[in-house]
Design a protein around this motif. Structure first.
Motif, PDB file in Angstrom:
ATOM      1  N   MET A 171       0.843  -1.183   0.000  1.00 38.44           N
ATOM      2  CA  MET A 171       0.000   0.000   0.000  1.00 38.44           C
ATOM      3  C   MET A 171       0.888   1.247   0.000  1.00 38.44           C
ATOM      4  N   LYS A 172       0.330   2.344  -0.477  1.00 41.04           N
ATOM      5  CA  LYS A 172       1.071   3.597  -0.563  1.00 41.04           C
ATOM      6  C   LYS A 172       0.383   4.677   0.272  1.00 41.04           C
ATOM      7  N   ALA A 173       1.195   5.486   0.925  1.00 42.38           N
ATOM      8  CA  ALA A 173       0.663   6.589   1.720  1.00 42.38           C
ATOM      9  C   ALA A 173       1.524   7.818   1.500  1.00 42.38           C
ATOM     10  N   ILE A 174       0.962   8.968   1.809  1.00 41.02           N
ATOM     11  CA  ILE A 174       1.710  10.217   1.732  1.00 41.02           C
ATOM     12  C   ILE A 174       1.481  10.988   3.020  1.00 41.02           C
TER      13      ILE A 174
ATOM     14  N   GLU B  36       1.365  -3.929   4.863  1.00 39.74           N
ATOM     15  CA  GLU B  36       2.599  -3.149   4.769  1.00 39.74           C
ATOM     16  C   GLU B  36       2.336  -1.923   3.901  1.00 39.74           C
ATOM     17  N   VAL B  37       2.911  -0.810   4.304  1.00 34.77           N
ATOM     18  CA  VAL B  37       2.657   0.428   3.577  1.00 34.77           C
ATOM     19  C   VAL B  37       3.952   1.217   3.450  1.00 34.77           C
ATOM     20  N   THR B  38       4.136   1.813   2.296  1.00 38.45           N
ATOM     21  CA  THR B  38       5.281   2.693   2.045  1.00 38.45           C
ATOM     22  C   THR B  38       4.785   4.128   2.146  1.00 38.45           C
ATOM     23  N   VAL B  39       5.424   4.911   3.028  1.00 37.29           N
ATOM     24  CA  VAL B  39       4.997   6.288   3.256  1.00 37.29           C
ATOM     25  C   VAL B  39       5.981   7.251   2.611  1.00 37.29           C
TER      26      VAL B  39
ATOM     27  N   GLU C 290      -3.661  11.528  -7.294  1.00 35.31           N
ATOM     28  CA  GLU C 290      -2.563  10.556  -7.274  1.00 35.31           C
ATOM     29  C   GLU C 290      -2.958   9.343  -6.442  1.00 35.31           C
ATOM     30  N   GLY C 291      -2.485   8.181  -6.852  1.00 34.16           N
ATOM     31  CA  GLY C 291      -2.967   6.934  -6.285  1.00 34.16           C
ATOM     32  C   GLY C 291      -2.404   6.515  -4.941  1.00 34.16           C
ATOM     33  N   PHE C 292      -2.866   7.141  -3.886  1.00 37.76           N
ATOM     34  CA  PHE C 292      -2.467   6.757  -2.534  1.00 37.76           C
ATOM     35  C   PHE C 292      -3.608   6.012  -1.852  1.00 37.76           C
ATOM     36  N   ASP C 293      -3.223   5.140  -0.911  1.00 37.62           N
ATOM     37  CA  ASP C 293      -4.232   4.438  -0.112  1.00 37.62           C
ATOM     38  C   ASP C 293      -4.562   5.196   1.161  1.00 37.62           C
ATOM     39  N   LEU C 294      -3.540   5.819   1.751  1.00 36.97           N
ATOM     40  CA  LEU C 294      -3.724   6.550   3.004  1.00 36.97           C
ATOM     41  C   LEU C 294      -3.061   7.918   2.912  1.00 36.97           C
ATOM     42  N   VAL C 295      -3.619   8.870   3.631  1.00 38.27           N
ATOM     43  CA  VAL C 295      -3.082  10.228   3.662  1.00 38.27           C
ATOM     44  C   VAL C 295      -2.942  10.637   5.123  1.00 38.27           C
ATOM     45  N   PHE C 296      -1.762  11.150   5.493  1.00 46.24           N
ATOM     46  CA  PHE C 296      -1.499  11.600   6.859  1.00 46.24           C
ATOM     47  C   PHE C 296      -1.104  13.076   6.830  1.00 46.24           C
TER      48      PHE C 296
ATOM     49  N   SER D  18      -7.800   4.681  -3.101  1.00 46.43           N
ATOM     50  CA  SER D  18      -7.241   3.437  -2.573  1.00 46.43           C
ATOM     51  C   SER D  18      -7.777   2.217  -3.314  1.00 46.43           C
ATOM     52  N   ALA D  19      -6.879   1.298  -3.618  1.00 43.90           N
ATOM     53  CA  ALA D  19      -7.276   0.054  -4.280  1.00 43.90           C
ATOM     54  C   ALA D  19      -7.849  -0.950  -3.289  1.00 43.90           C
ATOM     55  N   ASP D  20      -7.600  -0.741  -2.009  1.00 44.56           N
ATOM     56  CA  ASP D  20      -8.099  -1.659  -0.975  1.00 44.56           C
ATOM     57  C   ASP D  20      -8.468  -0.844   0.272  1.00 44.56           C
ATOM     58  N   PRO D  21      -9.575  -0.102   0.212  1.00 44.57           N
ATOM     59  CA  PRO D  21      -9.946   0.774   1.324  1.00 44.57           C
ATOM     60  C   PRO D  21     -10.201   0.046   2.640  1.00 44.57           C
TER      61      PRO D  21
END
Length: 232
Positions: free
Chosen positions: A1-4, A27-30, A46-52, A202-205
């Protein structure tokens, strides 16, 4: 998963997501960038799963439909602290008392400083608003130096570009070449709540929401405190 995320929480999130992975979460890459840039990229789809980000930014993204408003989750409280340049080669340590007894002492320090560094994002905006309310905006004028996106105020201090700096406490602790005077005094405190949210891209919310719930759990409170953040 991807996060920003914004730069303010990058070290914290590295430890949090590692703990989450150890507990069986996804697992997530931030990717950590300037908060303004992060918000812009999420708004651009942009294709992120999570935003912080700071809660104010998350609310704006929710209004725009870029994140799932129902999943906005407060995670930590961050204090803005005051720092100066240090000749020491050791990492900056966490102070135990506020930088000044009250707002009056802070105002004196601002007026005495030759160059004042502040960050992008909500903490910098709040500082400028406070300075304007005190009637100091014209007096300080070009002595106010905003850090470039992605560049910490600590770097401006260490490089001698400014002699008084304001930044999230978590971003100052452990930095080389700075001395943290302390958090802002109680009558001039600038606190920011940082949170997380599931992006609509997110592709997998569902898995993203589960990971976010873990980051908000009591299990990871010691990690947050170790990074100089307060709990919500």
């Amino acid at each position: 998963m991807k996060a920003i995320s914004s730069m303010a929480t990058r070290h914290l999130l590295a430890d949090l997501v590692a703990s989450a992975a150890s507990a069986g979460c996804a697992e997530v890459t931030v990717e950590s960038v300037g908060g303004v840039d992060a918000e812009r990229r999420v708004a651009a789809g942009e294709g992120f799963d999570l935003v912080f980000l700071a809660e104010s930014a998350l609310r704006r993204l929710a209004v725009g439909g870029h994140v799932d408003a129902s999943t906005v989750t407060p995670l930590v409280v961050s204090q803005v602290a005051v720092a100066v340049r240090s000749g020491s080669t050791g990492p900056a340590e966490l102070p135990l008392v506020p930088a000044f007894d009250d707002a009056a002492g802070l105002r004196e320090a601002l007026r005495a400083a030759e160059r004042i560094g502040y960050s992008t994002g909500p903490s910098g905006t709040a500082l400028l608003r406070m300075i304007d309310e005190w009637g100091f905006a014209d007096e300080l004028g070009d002595r106010l130096v905003q850090a470039r996106p992605g560049v910490p105020v600590a770097a401006l201090l260490a490089d001698g570009e400014v002699d008084l700096g304001f930044q999230q406490l978590s971003e100052l602790v452990g930095q080389i070449g700075v001395r943290i005077l302390g958090a802002m005094p109680d009558d001039a405190a600038i606190d920011t709540v940082f949170g997380g949210v599931v992006a609509t891209a997110s592709a997998d919310p569902s898995r993203a929401a589960s990971l976010l719930a873990f980051l908000a759990s009591e299990v990871v409170v010691p990690i947050k405190l170790a990074h100089a953040f307060g709990t919500v």
